[in-house]
Design a protein around this motif. Structure first.
Motif, PDB file in Angstrom:
ATOM      1  N   TRP A  30      35.730 123.872 -43.735  1.00 29.44           N
ATOM      2  CA  TRP A  30      34.363 123.946 -43.574  1.00 29.44           C
ATOM      3  C   TRP A  30      33.513 122.604 -43.387  1.00 29.44           C
ATOM      4  N   GLN A  31      32.271 122.603 -42.758  1.00 37.82           N
ATOM      5  CA  GLN A  31      31.576 121.242 -42.923  1.00 37.82           C
ATOM      6  C   GLN A  31      31.152 120.963 -44.243  1.00 37.82           C
ATOM      7  N   GLU A  32      30.585 122.052 -44.944  1.00 44.12           N
ATOM      8  CA  GLU A  32      30.050 121.706 -46.498  1.00 44.12           C
ATOM      9  C   GLU A  32      30.268 123.238 -47.154  1.00 44.12           C
ATOM     10  N   ASN A  34      28.028 118.953 -52.842  1.00 33.76           N
ATOM     11  CA  ASN A  34      28.815 119.615 -51.647  1.00 33.76           C
ATOM     12  C   ASN A  34      30.281 119.084 -52.208  1.00 33.76           C
ATOM     13  N   SER A  88      25.591 127.433 -50.684  1.00 33.73           N
ATOM     14  CA  SER A  88      25.809 127.790 -49.187  1.00 33.73           C
ATOM     15  C   SER A  88      26.880 127.012 -48.854  1.00 33.73           C
ATOM     16  N   LYS A 127      28.390 125.530 -44.786  1.00 31.50           N
ATOM     17  CA  LYS A 127      27.897 125.000 -43.421  1.00 31.50           C
ATOM     18  C   LYS A 127      29.179 125.290 -42.659  1.00 31.50           C
ATOM     19  N   GLN A 135      25.956 125.809 -38.615  1.00 29.85           N
ATOM     20  CA  GLN A 135      24.923 126.680 -39.330  1.00 29.85           C
ATOM     21  C   GLN A 135      25.188 126.968 -40.682  1.00 29.85           C
ATOM     22  N   THR A 136      24.200 127.022 -41.509  1.00 31.85           N
ATOM     23  CA  THR A 136      24.138 127.155 -42.913  1.00 31.85           C
ATOM     24  C   THR A 136      24.185 128.447 -43.317  1.00 31.85           C
TER      25      THR A 136
END
Length: 182
Positions: free
Chosen positions: A55-57, A87, A121, A123, A127-128
């Motif tokens: 994942w990105q975050e 994060n 959340s 990301k 998109q979050t």
């Protein structure tokens, strides 16, 4: 010719010496016991790190960190917690961060509980999305530890595996934490 005389101590003088020695022994005992009581606490640091993920975050909204020293739910102690959003993917490749600390009894930590807020959340592809954590904000994420604290400064590192913890389901993304205790 030299004269020698024999000096004898009277009972009152030897009794004074005995009382003085006894008083010193009592004082040293009190100091020793007080020092031992002080060393029966540890400063406990809880740190957070993460294994790589796709994942990105992966953001968790940490509100509170508690430790439990008993086999039931009666021994929870709240630690001074850095209440913020972390994060997890920013804590990789040897990086970690201090999330909580406190002075606790030198005892065995049975569990650690992370109480999370509602701003979790993930990301993905820029998109979050909301990240649901079952019981994260109610009873918290409970992690079995069973670590005996011995030193005056102890550190426990919680190593999240975000890649193994996050699943995409029909109703969104869920975090079911896979955590290794170091």
């Amino acid at each position: 010719m030299a004269q020698f005389s024999i000096v004898s101590y009277s009972k009152p003088q030897s009794m004074k010496m005995f009382k003085f020695a006894f008083a010193l022994a009592v004082i040293f005992s009190v100091v020793f016991i007080a020092c031992n009581k002080e060393s029966r606490t540890s400063t406990l640091h809880i740190k957070l790190t993460d294994a790589p993920g796709d994942w990105q975050e992966v953001n968790i909204d940490l509100k509170e960190v508690n430790v439990n020293f008993s086999d039931d739910s009666t021994g929870w102690v709240s630690l001074q917690t850095k209440d913020t959003i972390y994060n997890l993917l920013g804590l990789q490749n040897g990086l970690d961060t201090l999330i909580a600390q406190g002075t606790v009894p030198t005892n065995t930590v049975k569990e650690i509980r992370l109480v999370l807020g509602n701003n979790n959340s993930i990301k993905v592809n820029g998109q979050t999305y909301p990240l649901t954590i079952p019981s994260g904000s109610t009873s918290g994420l409970k992690i079995k530890v069973n670590k005996k604290l011995n030193a005056t400064l102890e550190t426990i590192v919680l190593d999240f595996d975000a890649g193994a913890s996050v699943t995409e389901e029909q109703d969104g993304f869920k975090l079911r934490p896979v955590i290794r205790v170091k």
